[in-house]
Design an enzyme around this catalytic site. Structure first.
Site, PDB file in Angstrom:
ATOM      1  CG  LEU A   3      -2.083  -0.870   1.171  1.00 47.96           C
ATOM      2  CD1 LEU A   3      -2.568  -1.007   2.656  1.00 47.96           C
ATOM      3  CD2 LEU A   3      -3.085  -0.759   0.270  1.00 47.96           C
ATOM      4  N   GLY A   4       1.918   1.070   0.478  1.00 45.45           N
ATOM      5  CA  GLY A   4       2.739   2.374   0.654  1.00 45.45           C
ATOM      6  C   GLY A   4       4.079   2.056   1.428  1.00 45.45           C
ATOM      7  N   GLY A  42       6.992   3.928   4.023  1.00 42.94           N
ATOM      8  CA  GLY A  42       7.087   5.146   4.906  1.00 42.94           C
ATOM      9  C   GLY A  42       8.385   4.951   5.320  1.00 42.94           C
ATOM     10  N   GLY A  98       8.898   1.648   7.439  1.00 44.38           N
ATOM     11  CA  GLY A  98       8.632   0.540   7.105  1.00 44.38           C
ATOM     12  C   GLY A  98       7.573   0.422   5.797  1.00 44.38           C
ATOM     13  CB  VAL A 132       1.908   0.031   4.772  1.00 44.00           C
ATOM     14  CG1 VAL A 132       0.484  -0.094   5.173  1.00 44.00           C
ATOM     15  CG2 VAL A 132       2.506   1.041   5.394  1.00 44.00           C
ATOM     16  CG  ASP A 150       7.288  12.265   8.568  1.00 41.59           C
ATOM     17  OD1 ASP A 150       7.509  13.327   7.857  1.00 41.59           O
ATOM     18  OD2 ASP A 150       7.557  11.209   8.024  1.00 41.59           O
TER      19      ASP A 150
END
Ligand SMILES: *[C@@H]1O[C@H](CO)[C@@H](O)[C@H](O)[C@H]1NC(C)=O
Ligand SMILES: *[C@@H]1O[C@H](CO)[C@@H](O)[C@H](O)[C@H]1NC(C)=O
Ligand SMILES: *[C@@H]1O[C@H](CO)[C@@H](O)[C@H](O)[C@H]1NC(C)=O
Ligand SMILES: *[C@@H]1O[C@H](CO)[C@@H](O)[C@H](O)[C@H]1NC(C)=O
Ligand SMILES: *[C@@H]1O[C@H](CO)[C@@H](O)[C@H](O)[C@H]1NC(C)=O
Ligand SMILES: *[C@@H]1O[C@H](CO)[C@@H](O)[C@H](O)[C@H]1NC(C)=O
Length: 810
Positions: A526-527, A529, A532, A534, A645
């Site tokens: 999903l992404g 960051g 880590g 996702v 962040d």
């Protein structure tokens, strides 16, 4: 490390204390002849029938001295609204008495009269504290002889009226009730409400720094004759012509039930405050907050020649958020009274000038303070067309010169004491301050850096203090609790179980195998960051199928398992609406994963910077939701969480397009304290606060900064950096926005957005808030709570200074 929920414990204690006091005594409705109160720790005040107010002895700090006063009694903060003897505190054992022969007075244990109602009232039949907070003395035909509402101090309450000639007087310091430097008066001759400074200890008045302009010399009959604070918190000036000037016009009042008060504050602002009348969900959401205040800029509005101004002598004033003055001592000076930041400053010792063999130039050095100046009345010389070097040299060699100011092509030489100094980023003035040569390096301008201390340390100190404080209280409460239990055990038990269940978390512990299956071998990403990757996962049980987001943590700098679990469950405890909820975790060997609820509409970034722009009102709603969630993380959960962040990529949208913050709490989970240095800058380019690049402590204000940047992105639907932009001045969104704000061309920011363009007032407010958030100096940035109030229009937003002044003193 444990995470006890202090607030809940405190609320519980408060609840017990409040319940207890209701049982301990029924309110005295009428104070009859012969009644008295004795000043002592255990003195029980007279209360209004509603219990909202109390009249009695208020102890001053730790001294055995008492103030006879009236305070809000139904809320945790016992705010004083009236006091009898601010200049002459009453020792322990003093007595206030309604004598049998009908007089009312406060006397010391030796029988000295400390205070009586001004026009020495006789024939009092009874006294009473009314529900509106007015204490009255009445004769036998119920005619009022004296009222606290007609003899005000620094505060007005709803339904209180200030007549022509009436005045409020500020107190000297927050906890010193002697007469202060500021005065509010309804002028007898012209019917205006004015704010003035006075020449203490006399009542002699100096310059006016605010006027309501409700005078009318041509027709005196239309001038003002009463200042009224009405029940719904509006401040009105009633005119003879029967019209009303609404001072608080245009202010949006918070919805709900509030106490109000209008106070002439210690710093000279006349401020209307609100406080919730009752707890919401078992919590006092807020203490007093400012709804409206005047003047707009006390630093520049109170610029008379005489008196110390809002900051006292030898200091200078700059305007903070919410119109409050910030006072700083000149370099080489320190606070005259370390407890009073409005009390002015005195010069640290300087080598004597012109007495030894040494030339003055060798004894002293010059320290610069940008954008700072004083009224010309403090000049003793004023020389045109000198450049800075010449001005500097002339001041150094002149024993009388303490400060020289370069402004408007003139060199102004100034002598002590200096008053009404101010720092104003919109003005090009530069102060050259003479300091001892040996002190140049160490003599930094001093401002109390109250909110930049080491957060961890303060939190634990505070925690310890609360624990210590409450244990004594607990023993006491235990004894009381038993008897209370007998009275209303059933009710109380229900309360108790409810509040403890809030603390529980349903954090699930997963095995690595579970999660591998759920994500089909970590297939759908999903992404990615900073912490880590996702993956999308599906959790199935007999009853349901739920999508989840599984975050595989990479950069693990941590310690033992136990901490991981504690931290994870601490994060899981925070679940208001605008945070992405943590459902579970996995902690097997080197595998550390977190399981979150799945947000079906992706990130705020893809929404904002995508093809079709989301509509204006939806965007504003998201901005407020995020601000509320950050307030929660900073101020309201049991341990403060700094996100570190904040950016649109870390804001996720659920199926109703509600914005939710993700990744909070990870900063602490994944980083050890040593990385809080310049080399360990966290956050993302364009969003990181300047503190990260300097040797400055990291506080919650770093999130405020990032929020400010993101707020601009939400307003403009563009990224904070746009390297491809043809117009050079538009590349950095923050600079461009400030520019548009200064040139009153805000429309350019939302060129193609008709909705936003038609909502100019709100647009301006949002841009101003974002500029305040992006101030280079963290202490100038508002707290996230203040941001929420400013976004909603509850708190006024004053004109922000340039976020990064062209030259900073620090
Ligand atoms: C208080 O005392 C006055 C005079 O005695 C009386 O008229 C009034 O009713 C009393 N008020 C209450 C609430 O008892
Ligand atoms: C009220 O007080 C006045 C003077 O103090 C007295 O003359 C009068 O008799 C009193 N009235 C009553 C009803 O007590
Ligand atoms: C308040 O300030 C005045 C003037 O500085 C001082 O005399 C007085 O003792 C102070 N009162 C208290 C309670 O500190
Ligand atoms: C009162 O009038 C003066 C001069 O016209 C103006 O500067 C000031 O802003 C006015 N104040 C208010 C509260 O309207
Ligand atoms: C002002 O009011 C008084 C009495 O209320 C009246 O006699 C007088 O004519 C009025 N003056 C003006 C200028 O309206
Ligand atoms: C004053 O203004 C507020 C809104 O700003 C309004 O709700 C209130 O009714 C006004 N009061 C009067 C007396 O006009």
């Amino acid at each position: 490390m444990a995470y006890p929920c202090f607030r809940t414990t405190l609320n519980l204690l408060l609840f017990l204390v409040l319940t207890l006091s209701v049982f301990a005594q029924t309110p005295n409705v009428n104070v009859t002849l012969g009644s008295h109160l004795i000043a002592s720790d255990s003195s029980v005040p007279w209360k209004s029938p509603s219990g909202d107010f109390a009249f009695g002895f208020h102890k001053i700090n730790d001294q055995k001295l008492f103030l006879l006063g009236i305070w809000f009694d139904g809320i945790p903060e016992k705010t004083l609204v009236w006091y009898a003897n601010g200049d002459d505190l009453a020792p322990e054992g003093s007595k206030v008495e309604l004598t049998l022969d009908g007089s009312f007075r406060l006397t010391s244990p030796q029988g000295r009269e400390i205070w009586n109602p001004r026009s020495s009232v006789d024939g009092v039949a009874y006294a009473a504290l009314l529900n509106n907070g007015n204490f009255i003395l009445t004769d036998n035909s119920s005619k009022s002889l004296w009222e606290s509402f007609k003899d005000p101090r620094d505060t007005m309450l709803p339904t209180q009226i200030l007549e022509v000639g009436g005045k409020l007087s500020s107190r000297l310091q927050e906890s010193n009730y002697s007469k202060g430097r500021f005065l509010l008066r309804l002028q007898p001759n012209d019917g205006s409400i004015v704010l003035k400074t006075i020449a203490l200890p006399t009542d002699s008045e100096y310059g006016t720094y605010f006027t309501s302009n409700t005078s009318d010399e041509a027709s005196p009959n239309s001038s003002g004759y009463q200042l009224v604070l009405d029940k719904s918190g509006h401040l009105n000036v009633l005119l003879h012509s029967r019209s009303v000037v609404n001072l608080t016009m245009g202010r949006e009042f918070p919805a709900g039930d509030y106490f109000y008060r209008a106070t002439l504050d210690v710093d000279g602002l006349f401020t209307l405050y609100g406080h919730p009348r009752a707890q919401i969900n078992g919590r006092w959401g807020r203490t007093w907050f400012a709804i409206w205040s005047v003047p707009e800029n006390i630093c520049s509005d109170s610029n008379g020649d005489l008196g110390g101004g809002p900051c006292g002598y030898n200091s200078y004033c700059s305007l903070g958020t919410n119109r409050r003055p910030l006072c700083e001592c000149l370099p080489g000076f320190s606070l005259s009274d370390t407890n009073n930041k409005f009390g002015g400053c005195q010069q640290n010792s300087l080598p004597n000038c012109g007495q030894g063999k040494e030339k003055p130039e060798d004894l002293y050095a010059i320290q610069e303070v940008q954008n700072t100046f004083w009224p010309t009345s403090s000049n003793y010389e004023m020389m045109p067309s000198l450049n800075e070097d010449e001005c500097r040299r002339l001041c150094l060699s002149d024993c009388n010169c303490v400060v020289a100011v370069i402004k408007g092509g003139f060199c102004h030489k100034k002598k002590l004491p200096l008053s009404n100094g101010r720092k104003d980023y919109t003005t090009f003035g530069k102060a050259l301050v003479k300091v001892s040569n040996s002190a140049v390096s160490s003599d930094e301008p001093s401002r109390p850096k109250s909110d930049t201390g080491n957060k961890n340390q303060t939190t634990s100190v505070l925690a310890g203090a609360i624990l210590l404080g409450s244990s004594a209280l607990l023993i006491f409460l235990f004894i009381v609790g038993v008897s209370l239990f007998l009275l209303q055990g059933h009710h109380r038990r229900r309360k108790l179980t409810r509040s403890s269940s809030i603390l529980e978390t349903n954090l699930r512990s997963f095995t690595y195998k579970d999660l591998k299956e759920a994500t089909d071998g970590f297939r759908e990403q999903l992404g990615r960051g900073s912490f880590g990757t996702v993956y999308k996962g599906l959790l199935t049980s007999q009853s349901s199928r739920n999508y989840v987001a599984v975050k595989k943590l990479e950069r693990m700098v941590q310690e033992g398992e136990k901490e991981f679990k504690t931290e994870a469950s601490a994060i899981a405890k925070t679940h208001p609406k605008n945070l992405v909820r943590l459902l579970g975790f996995c902690d097997e060997g080197t595998n550390r994963l977190l399981v979150y609820e799945f947000m079906s509409n992706g990130t705020l970034a893809s929404f904002l910077f995508g093809i079709s722009k989301p509509d204006w009102n939806k965007r504003i709603q998201m901005a407020s939701g995020i601000a509320r969630a950050l307030t929660y993380l900073h101020e309201e959960c049991s341990t403060q969480i700094i996100h570190c962040d904040i950016k649109p990529q870390n804001i996720l949208l659920d199926d109703t397009f509600t914005a939710r913050i993700s990744d909070f709490g990870l900063a602490k989970l994944l980083m050890n304290e040593q990385t809080r240095t310049q080399t360990g800058i966290r956050g993302t380019r364009g969003y990181v606060a300047p503190e990260w690049f300097r040797n400055m402590p990291i506080t919650a204000k770093v999130d405020v900064y990032s929020y400010g940047v993101m707020l601009l992105e939400i307003i403009c639907c563009r990224k904070c950096l746009d390297m491809e932009n043809e117009n050079e001045e538009e590349i950095i969104l923050a600079d461009w926005a400030y520019d548009c704000y200064k040139r009153r061309k805000l429309g350019k920011l939302v060129e193609t957005d008709e909705e936003a363009k038609n909502d100019m007032k709100k647009l301006e407010r949002l841009v101003m808030v974002s500029i305040w958030c992006m101030q280079e100096d963290p202490s100038l940035r508002p707290s996230m709570w203040t941001v929420t109030q400013m976004l909603e229009g509850i708190i006024q937003v004053s004109a922000p200074p340039c976020p990064s002044p062209f030259s900073s003193i620090s």
